[in-house]
Structure formats: structure tokens, C-alpha cells
Design an enzyme around this catalytic site. Structure first.
Site, PDB file in Angstrom:
ATOM      1  N   LYS A   1      48.440  27.225  35.148  1.00 53.72           N
ATOM      2  CA  LYS A   1      47.902  25.903  35.546  1.00 53.72           C
ATOM      3  C   LYS A   1      47.089  25.308  34.421  1.00 53.72           C
ATOM      4  O   LYS A   1      46.529  26.023  33.572  1.00 53.72           O
ATOM      5  CB  LYS A   1      47.046  25.992  36.831  1.00 53.72           C
ATOM      6  CG  LYS A   1      45.737  26.816  36.724  1.00 53.72           C
ATOM      7  CD  LYS A   1      44.550  26.065  36.152  1.00 53.72           C
ATOM      8  CE  LYS A   1      43.347  26.970  35.919  1.00 53.72           C
ATOM      9  NZ  LYS A   1      42.410  26.553  34.916  1.00 53.72           N
TER      10      LYS A   1
ATOM     11  N   VAL B   1      45.937  35.566  27.897  1.00 56.06           N
ATOM     12  CA  VAL B   1      44.844  36.105  28.725  1.00 56.06           C
ATOM     13  C   VAL B   1      43.519  35.415  28.383  1.00 56.06           C
ATOM     14  O   VAL B   1      43.242  35.138  27.209  1.00 56.06           O
ATOM     15  CB  VAL B   1      44.732  37.633  28.486  1.00 56.06           C
ATOM     16  CG1 VAL B   1      43.574  38.234  29.271  1.00 56.06           C
ATOM     17  CG2 VAL B   1      46.035  38.310  28.879  1.00 56.06           C
TER      18      VAL B   1
ATOM     19  N   ALA C   1      42.591  32.426  28.799  1.00 59.88           N
ATOM     20  CA  ALA C   1      42.958  31.248  28.008  1.00 59.88           C
ATOM     21  C   ALA C   1      42.662  29.942  28.724  1.00 59.88           C
ATOM     22  O   ALA C   1      42.928  28.866  28.197  1.00 59.88           O
ATOM     23  CB  ALA C   1      44.443  31.323  27.675  1.00 59.88           C
TER      24      ALA C   1
ATOM     25  N   LEU D   1      44.189  29.222  31.543  1.00 61.23           N
ATOM     26  CA  LEU D   1      45.491  28.881  32.151  1.00 61.23           C
ATOM     27  C   LEU D   1      45.724  29.654  33.448  1.00 61.23           C
ATOM     28  O   LEU D   1      46.814  29.589  34.032  1.00 61.23           O
ATOM     29  CB  LEU D   1      46.626  29.173  31.159  1.00 61.23           C
ATOM     30  CG  LEU D   1      46.575  28.361  29.857  1.00 61.23           C
ATOM     31  CD1 LEU D   1      47.596  28.893  28.847  1.00 61.23           C
ATOM     32  CD2 LEU D   1      46.842  26.881  30.141  1.00 61.23           C
ATOM     33  N   ALA D   2      44.718  30.393  33.894  1.00 59.35           N
ATOM     34  CA  ALA D   2      44.760  31.138  35.160  1.00 59.35           C
ATOM     35  C   ALA D   2      45.897  32.156  35.215  1.00 59.35           C
ATOM     36  O   ALA D   2      46.545  32.332  36.253  1.00 59.35           O
ATOM     37  CB  ALA D   2      44.833  30.173  36.340  1.00 59.35           C
ATOM     38  N   GLY D   3      46.133  32.831  34.092  1.00 55.36           N
ATOM     39  CA  GLY D   3      47.197  33.838  34.050  1.00 55.36           C
ATOM     40  C   GLY D   3      46.932  35.002  34.989  1.00 55.36           C
ATOM     41  O   GLY D   3      47.850  35.492  35.666  1.00 55.36           O
TER      42      GLY D   3
ATOM     43  N   SER E   1      45.216  34.903  37.694  1.00 51.45           N
ATOM     44  CA  SER E   1      45.404  34.372  39.054  1.00 51.45           C
ATOM     45  C   SER E   1      46.892  34.287  39.384  1.00 51.45           C
ATOM     46  O   SER E   1      47.311  34.562  40.512  1.00 51.45           O
ATOM     47  CB  SER E   1      44.783  32.975  39.172  1.00 51.45           C
ATOM     48  OG  SER E   1      43.429  33.023  38.809  1.00 51.45           O
TER      49      SER E   1
ATOM     50  N   ASP F   1      40.941  30.428  41.531  1.00 56.98           N
ATOM     51  CA  ASP F   1      42.200  29.776  41.143  1.00 56.98           C
ATOM     52  C   ASP F   1      43.418  30.371  41.851  1.00 56.98           C
ATOM     53  O   ASP F   1      44.527  29.851  41.695  1.00 56.98           O
ATOM     54  CB  ASP F   1      42.434  29.931  39.625  1.00 56.98           C
ATOM     55  CG  ASP F   1      41.586  28.986  38.780  1.00 56.98           C
ATOM     56  OD1 ASP F   1      41.083  27.982  39.314  1.00 56.98           O
ATOM     57  OD2 ASP F   1      41.433  29.260  37.572  1.00 56.98           O
TER      58      ASP F   1
HETATM   59  C1  CDM Z   1      37.651  27.274  35.240  1.00 54.54           C
HETATM   60  C2  CDM Z   1      38.635  27.339  36.388  1.00 54.54           C
HETATM   61  O1  CDM Z   1      39.826  28.001  35.957  1.00 54.54           O
HETATM   62  C3  CDM Z   1      39.024  25.918  36.762  1.00 54.54           C
HETATM   63  O2  CDM Z   1      40.126  25.882  37.650  1.00 54.54           O
HETATM   64  C4  CDM Z   1      38.062  28.066  37.596  1.00 54.54           C
HETATM   65  O3  CDM Z   1      36.878  27.434  38.027  1.00 54.54           O
HETATM   66  C5  CDM Z   1      37.820  29.548  37.361  1.00 54.54           C
HETATM   67  O4  CDM Z   1      38.505  30.217  38.361  1.00 54.54           O
HETATM   68  P1  CDM Z   1      38.648  31.818  38.375  1.00 54.54           P
HETATM   69  O5  CDM Z   1      38.894  32.310  36.996  1.00 54.54           O
HETATM   70  O6  CDM Z   1      39.625  32.144  39.456  1.00 54.54           O
HETATM   71  O7  CDM Z   1      37.170  32.206  38.753  1.00 54.54           O
HETATM   72  P2  CDM Z   1      36.595  33.353  39.697  1.00 54.54           P
HETATM   73  O8  CDM Z   1      37.271  34.646  39.355  1.00 54.54           O
HETATM   74  O9  CDM Z   1      36.578  32.906  41.108  1.00 54.54           O
HETATM   75  O10 CDM Z   1      35.106  33.395  39.155  1.00 54.54           O
HETATM   76  C6  CDM Z   1      34.796  33.840  37.856  1.00 54.54           C
HETATM   77  C7  CDM Z   1      33.439  33.302  37.494  1.00 54.54           C
HETATM   78  O11 CDM Z   1      33.531  31.906  37.176  1.00 54.54           O
HETATM   79  C8  CDM Z   1      32.388  31.218  37.624  1.00 54.54           C
HETATM   80  N1  CDM Z   1      32.795  30.182  38.604  1.00 54.54           N
HETATM   81  C9  CDM Z   1      34.077  30.122  39.049  1.00 54.54           C
HETATM   82  C10 CDM Z   1      34.452  29.126  39.937  1.00 54.54           C
HETATM   83  C11 CDM Z   1      33.469  28.215  40.370  1.00 54.54           C
HETATM   84  N2  CDM Z   1      33.768  27.251  41.245  1.00 54.54           N
HETATM   85  N3  CDM Z   1      32.196  28.301  39.927  1.00 54.54           N
HETATM   86  C12 CDM Z   1      31.852  29.268  39.031  1.00 54.54           C
HETATM   87  O12 CDM Z   1      30.698  29.330  38.623  1.00 54.54           O
HETATM   88  C13 CDM Z   1      31.466  32.256  38.214  1.00 54.54           C
HETATM   89  O13 CDM Z   1      30.623  32.673  37.181  1.00 54.54           O
HETATM   90  C14 CDM Z   1      32.418  33.379  38.596  1.00 54.54           C
HETATM   91  O14 CDM Z   1      31.794  34.623  38.609  1.00 54.54           O
HETATM   92  N1  ATP Z   2      46.949  40.495  35.398  1.00 47.64           N
HETATM   93  C1  ATP Z   2      45.987  40.023  34.609  1.00 47.64           C
HETATM   94  N2  ATP Z   2      46.272  39.119  33.658  1.00 47.64           N
HETATM   95  C2  ATP Z   2      45.293  38.623  32.858  1.00 47.64           C
HETATM   96  N3  ATP Z   2      44.014  38.987  32.930  1.00 47.64           N
HETATM   97  C3  ATP Z   2      43.668  39.882  33.852  1.00 47.64           C
HETATM   98  C4  ATP Z   2      44.638  40.431  34.715  1.00 47.64           C
HETATM   99  N4  ATP Z   2      44.001  41.260  35.532  1.00 47.64           N
HETATM  100  C5  ATP Z   2      42.708  41.235  35.187  1.00 47.64           C
HETATM  101  N5  ATP Z   2      42.492  40.426  34.169  1.00 47.64           N
HETATM  102  C6  ATP Z   2      41.184  40.126  33.553  1.00 47.64           C
HETATM  103  O1  ATP Z   2      40.800  38.815  33.993  1.00 47.64           O
HETATM  104  C7  ATP Z   2      40.149  38.088  32.960  1.00 47.64           C
HETATM  105  C8  ATP Z   2      40.566  36.617  33.032  1.00 47.64           C
HETATM  106  O2  ATP Z   2      41.919  36.518  32.787  1.00 47.64           O
HETATM  107  P1  ATP Z   2      42.754  35.158  32.947  1.00 47.64           P
HETATM  108  O3  ATP Z   2      43.886  35.261  31.982  1.00 47.64           O
HETATM  109  O4  ATP Z   2      43.080  34.906  34.361  1.00 47.64           O
HETATM  110  O5  ATP Z   2      41.687  34.093  32.440  1.00 47.64           O
HETATM  111  P2  ATP Z   2      41.696  32.537  32.492  1.00 47.64           P
HETATM  112  O6  ATP Z   2      43.101  32.036  32.267  1.00 47.64           O
HETATM  113  O7  ATP Z   2      40.650  32.016  31.564  1.00 47.64           O
HETATM  114  O8  ATP Z   2      41.327  32.253  33.968  1.00 47.64           O
HETATM  115  P3  ATP Z   2      40.853  30.915  34.626  1.00 47.64           P
HETATM  116  O9  ATP Z   2      41.626  29.794  33.993  1.00 47.64           O
HETATM  117  O10 ATP Z   2      41.263  31.205  36.052  1.00 47.64           O
HETATM  118  O11 ATP Z   2      39.391  30.897  34.397  1.00 47.64           O
HETATM  119  C9  ATP Z   2      40.508  38.775  31.656  1.00 47.64           C
HETATM  120  O12 ATP Z   2      39.315  39.097  31.029  1.00 47.64           O
HETATM  121  C10 ATP Z   2      41.279  40.027  32.028  1.00 47.64           C
HETATM  122  O13 ATP Z   2      40.738  41.204  31.464  1.00 47.64           O
END
Ligand code: CDM
Ligand code: ATP
Length: 295
Positions: free
Chosen positions: A10, A96, A98, A100-102, A104, A137
Site C-alpha cells: 500500500k 521491509v 519501507a 509499504l506495509a509489507g 501487514s 495496516d
Molecule cells: C504509517 C502507517 O503505515 C500509515 O498507514 C501506519 O500508521 C503504521 O501501521 P502499522 O505499521 O501497521 O503500525 P502498528 O504495527 O499498528 O504500530 C506500530 C507503531 O506505530 C505507531 N502508530 C501506528 C499507528 C497509529 N495510528 N499510531 C501510531 O502511533 C505506534 O508507535 C505503534 O507502536
Molecule cells: N513478514 C514480514 N515482513 C516484513 N517485516 C516483518 C515481517 N514480519 C515481521 N516483520 C517486522 O516488521 C517490521 C516492519 O515491517 P514492514 O515491512 O511491515 O514495515 P513498513 O512497510 O514500514 O510498515 P508500515 O508501512 O505498515 O508502517 C520490520 O522491522 C520487520 O522486522
């Protein structure tokens, strides 16, 4: 039987971050947009849940019980009161940490694949509630398309998009930690009054008519300031994309990936090539539908 779920990354076309709530999360108003870059999660029957990871980002992904796909499969088994396990294989094409919610996507893929593998047919609302427990996410990763997210991002409302939109993702070396980016934003605005988050109606109208010129002026990410403070080089990437003809560019989610809006598919291809020739790994993507599941 082997079940395969293909789940998109995403981007956030708008990310408005409100005040911190009592549970520590920030109140959000965001527009999620699933794009054509996919992780694949496959599942076969096994005695216990475990995972192996392959693909270009395998070495940055945990392959133990902290992997979000494992956590998702275990949460589903617990909810369904099942003793079943699954051998999960994740093919990681989404970088990872990044923005991009990988992770998730992999959690959503494991929920969908195991739901099918174990014959649960769990209603969408229960899967979505489980997803929200795994990460903010993850509910969007289950549903895909384009949606407004509120609450901490888990409350979703689909948004109609009137035509094809073309984007270019510019990837960075090394990730950014989502909690750290939110913390930096709190620090940066500690002396400001933070308004309630909102998605402007003009943005939804621009999406509905696929008006790229209007959309270009409305892309916004409140986390960008914090991501730039932690990774100043992203400012150069954003400038380079605009100089190469992007209509607009922002940081995706918590970064460090930058996302550029292009006028059409041909311009997106040219922009990706231009960025790549100046040393930034980039890829053209388009909006995509929900995850697909097959056997
Ligand atoms: C940056 C975004 O990717 C935008 O869509 C999201 O807000 C992050 O979503 P995500 O990675 O699924 O986040 P979560 O795993 O739920 O939370 C990780 C951390 O991000 C922060 N967090 C996340 C979502 C939110 N509404 N408020 C926050 O402050 C918190 O510090 C939380 O401990
Ligand atoms: N299957 C997985 N793929 C990627 N990261 C993972 C996975 N499982 C656990 N993690 C941990 O989750 C953390 C966040 O990974 P992710 O790639 O989802 O980040 P992100 O794209 O920045 O997420 P968001 O956009 O939701 O904030 C990483 O530090 C990683 O170590």
C-alpha cells in the site's frame, strides 16, 4: 493442498496524523491505495505453524515466530480453537520497513491462506477484527483497493476511483522504524496544537474523477517531515522525481519509500527509468484490487 495468497503493498495518498490517544496510538485519517507490487504467502498443512522466507528481501525478514505471517496464522488458529498448523512460505517482493506495509501484507496473506487451508470460511468482519489486533495496516491489507482509514487506520471505508492512476515507487537502502518516525513527529510538533485528522473532500472528488492535476496538489503526508528529519537524503529523491517530470511526490507512510504521481503509464515508465539511471532503484506501479487466493 497448497493455498497461495498474493497480497499488494500500500501507499498512503494522504496521511493526516492527529493527537496521541490514551492507548499510545495516533488518531489518523488516511487514504490507503493498494499498488501492483505483491508478496506471496503460501500455506500447506503441518503439525505446527512455521515460516520460510524467499525473494529479494528475504534476508531482512525475520523467519521466526516474530514474523507477522506466523503471528497471524497462530492468532487465527487460536480464534478458531484449532490445533492445526501450517507451513507458510513467504515470497518477499515488498521491501521491509519501507512504508509499504509489507509485513501487514504477509499477515493478511497468512490469514487468507490459512482460512482457506483450514476450511474455516471465517466472516470478513471477524477476519478484519483479528487483522486489527495484528497491526493498524493489516485490515486494509485484507481488503485492498482504495479506502479511507480512520481510528488508528483500521476503520475502513472504500473510495471510488474513476480511472487508472500511475505511480512510481523510489526505494531507499535501509528501512525506517514506524514507531521512531511517529515519535519524531511528536517531538517536532511538541509546541504545536495538533488538530483532529481529516481527509479533504477535494481529494475524494479528485480520485472519483481520476483528475491527476487536482490530485497532484492534494497528496500529503504528515509523517514526511519526521521521515525527512531522520533521513535527509529523501529530500534529494523527492526533488529528483519532480525534476524528472513527476506531477507530485511524497514519502509513503512512515517512509523511506517515495511515491510519485505520473500523468500516464508511459510517463511513469520514463520516470522509473530516469530515477534508475540517476542511481535510485524505482518501479512503476498502478492501483490494484484486493488480495487474490488460489490453490
Ligand atoms: C504509517 C502507517 O503505515 C500509515 O498507514 C501506519 O500508521 C503504521 O501501521 P502499522 O505499521 O501497521 O503500525 P502498528 O504495527 O499498528 O504500530 C506500530 C507503531 O506505530 C505507531 N502508530 C501506528 C499507528 C497509529 N495510528 N499510531 C501510531 O502511533 C505506534 O508507535 C505503534 O507502536
Ligand atoms: N513478514 C514480514 N515482513 C516484513 N517485516 C516483518 C515481517 N514480519 C515481521 N516483520 C517486522 O516488521 C517490521 C516492519 O515491517 P514492514 O515491512 O511491515 O514495515 P513498513 O512497510 O514500514 O510498515 P508500515 O508501512 O505498515 O508502517 C520490520 O522491522 C520487520 O522486522
Amino acid at each position: 493442498m497448497k493455498v497461495i495468497a498474493r497480497v499488494p503493498a500500500k501507499i498512503n495518498l494522504m496521511l493526516s496524523v492527529g493527537p496521541v490517544r490514551s492507548d499510545g496510538f495516533h488518531e489518523l485519517a488516511t487514504v490507503f491505495h493498494a499498488v501492483s507490487l505483491y508478496d506471496e504467502v503460501s500455506a500447506v498443512h503441518a503439525d505446527a505453524v512455521s515460516v520460510s522466507v524467499s525473494g529479494p528481501y528475504a534476508e531482512h525478514t525475520p523467519a521466526d515466530e516474530s514474523n507477522l505471517a506466523v503471528r497471524a496464522a497462530r492468532a487465527l488458529a487460536r480464534r478458531a480453537r484449532l490445533r492445526s498448523g501450517a507451513l507458510l512460505r513467504v515470497h518477499k517482493a515488498i521491501p521491509v520497513a519501507a512504508g509499504l506495509a509489507g509485513g501487514s501484507a504477509d499477515a493478511a496473506g497468512a490469514l487468507l491462506a490459512c482460512d482457506r487451508l483450514w476450511g474455516l470460511r471465517m466472516p470478513e468482519s471477524r477476519l478484519s477484527a483479528l487483522a486489527a489486533g495484528l497491526g493498524s495496516d493489516v485490515p486494509f491489507a485484507l481488503s485492498g483497493g482504495t479506502a479511507v482509514g480512520t481510528g488508528r487506520g483500521e476503520r475502513l471505508r472504500p473510495v471510488p476511483v474513476g480511472g487508472s492512476l500511475h505511480w512510481v515507487l523510489a526505494f531507499a537502502d535501509g528501512g525506517l522504524s514506524t514507531p521512531e518516525v511517529y515519535r519524531r513527529l511528536d517531538d517536532l510538533r511538541s509546541d504545536r496544537k495538533v488538530p483532529a485528522p481529516a481527509v479533504p473532500g477535494e481529494l475524494l472528488a479528485a480520485l472519483s474523477s481520476a483528475d491527476v492535476d487536482a490530485l497532484a496538489g492534494l497528496l500529503h503526508n504528515d509523517l514526511q517531515e519526521a521521515a525527512l528529519a531522520l533521513r535527509p537524503a529523501l529530500g534529494d529523491t523527492l526533488r529528483a522525481g519532480r525534476e524528472l517530470g513527476a506531477l507530485a511526490g511524497i514519502v509513503s507512510g512512515s517512509g523511506p519509500t517515495c511515491v510519485f504521481l505520473a500523468r500516464d503509464g508511459v510517463s511513469a515508465g520514463a520516470l522509473a527509468v530516469g530515477l534508475a539511471s540517476s542511481g535510485t532503484c524505482a518501479s512503476a506501479v498502478a492501483v490494484t484490487g484486493p488480495a487474490t487466493i488460489g490453490t
